[in-house]
Design an enzyme around this catalytic site. Structure first.
Site, short mmCIF file in Angstrom:
data_model
loop_
_atom_site.label_atom_id
_atom_site.label_comp_id
_atom_site.label_asym_id
_atom_site.label_seq_id
_atom_site.Cartn_x
_atom_site.Cartn_y
_atom_site.Cartn_z
N HIS A 1 -2.65 -2.43 -9.08
CA HIS A 1 -3.35 -1.55 -10.04
C HIS A 1 -2.50 -0.37 -10.50
CE1 HIS A 1 -7.02 -3.77 -9.45
NE2 HIS A 1 -7.00 -3.55 -8.15
N ASP B 1 -5.61 -2.76 -2.61
CA ASP B 1 -6.45 -3.92 -2.88
C ASP B 1 -5.87 -4.81 -3.98
OD1 ASP B 1 -7.01 -1.87 -4.80
OD2 ASP B 1 -8.87 -2.87 -5.34
N GLU B 2 -6.38 -6.02 -4.02
CA GLU B 2 -6.10 -6.97 -5.09
C GLU B 2 -4.62 -7.10 -5.44
OE1 GLU B 2 -8.80 -5.86 -8.26
OE2 GLU B 2 -10.54 -6.35 -7.04
N THR B 3 -3.81 -7.27 -4.42
CA THR B 3 -2.37 -7.44 -4.64
C THR B 3 -2.07 -8.93 -4.87
OG1 THR B 3 -2.06 -7.50 -2.24
CG2 THR B 3 -1.69 -5.39 -3.34
N TYR B 4 -2.59 -9.43 -5.97
CA TYR B 4 -2.52 -10.86 -6.27
C TYR B 4 -1.12 -11.37 -6.54
CZ TYR B 4 -7.55 -10.22 -6.69
OH TYR B 4 -8.85 -9.90 -6.45
#
Length: 166
Positions: free
Chosen positions: A61, A117-120
């Site tokens: 992000h 978070d959300e470290t895709y």
């Protein structure tokens, strides 16, 4: 005021590009607050016994940072630049130490939220793939999160993070 009246005692504030980072003038956008406005907001919240924890995304992000050419070396991917490459430890440490210090100048909370978070894109770059092959994605993630937490602790604060990936 309404939050405090209804029993809320903590607010996690994600400023993103509206925070006026002193040493990184490319990051704030045209809607950025002034340092005085931030301090006034924090003082008001403190008067209501409302702890304002700054949330500085430090892994995923971060497109509002990585979109700038100056920070391109930190990108995990050069096309989708929403995530830090966790192997760029020295560059990340320098940047986020600076950003955290700036937040500490305006926030009184004993906590700093580092995101996480959300470290895709985790393990996407060639260098990251090589580390994943040796130690796994969990270690790639954990080593970088530890680096960020160590910075926060060294600055006398306590780290907070999202745990969806951890």
């Amino acid at each position: 005021k309404k939050l405090s009246f209804n029993g809320i005692n903590t607010l996690v504030m994600e400023w993103e590009a509206t925070y006026p980072f002193k040493n990184h003038p490319l990051i704030p956008n045209r809607y950025a607050y002034t340092p005085e406005e931030i301090k006034s907001f924090i003082a008001y919240c403190n008067s209501l016994n409302l702890d304002v924890i700054p949330l500085q995304q430090s892994f995923g992000h971060v497109e509002y940072i990585l979109r700038h050419y100056k920070y391109k070396e930190l990108r995990e991917d050069q096309k989708d630049y929403s995530q830090i490459n966790p192997l760029k430890e020295d560059l990340a440490k320098a940047l986020f130490t600076d950003l955290y210090k700036d937040l500490i100048n305006t926030h009184t909370s004993k906590y700093i939220h580092i995101g996480g978070d959300e470290t895709y894109l985790l393990g996407h770059s060639e260098a990251s793939k090589k580390k994943v092959a040796v130690v796994g994605k969990g270690r790639l993630y954990g080593d970088y999160i530890k680096l960020l937490c160590d910075i926060i602790v060294s600055l006398g604060k306590r780290p907070v993070l999202w745990a969806d990936i951890a």
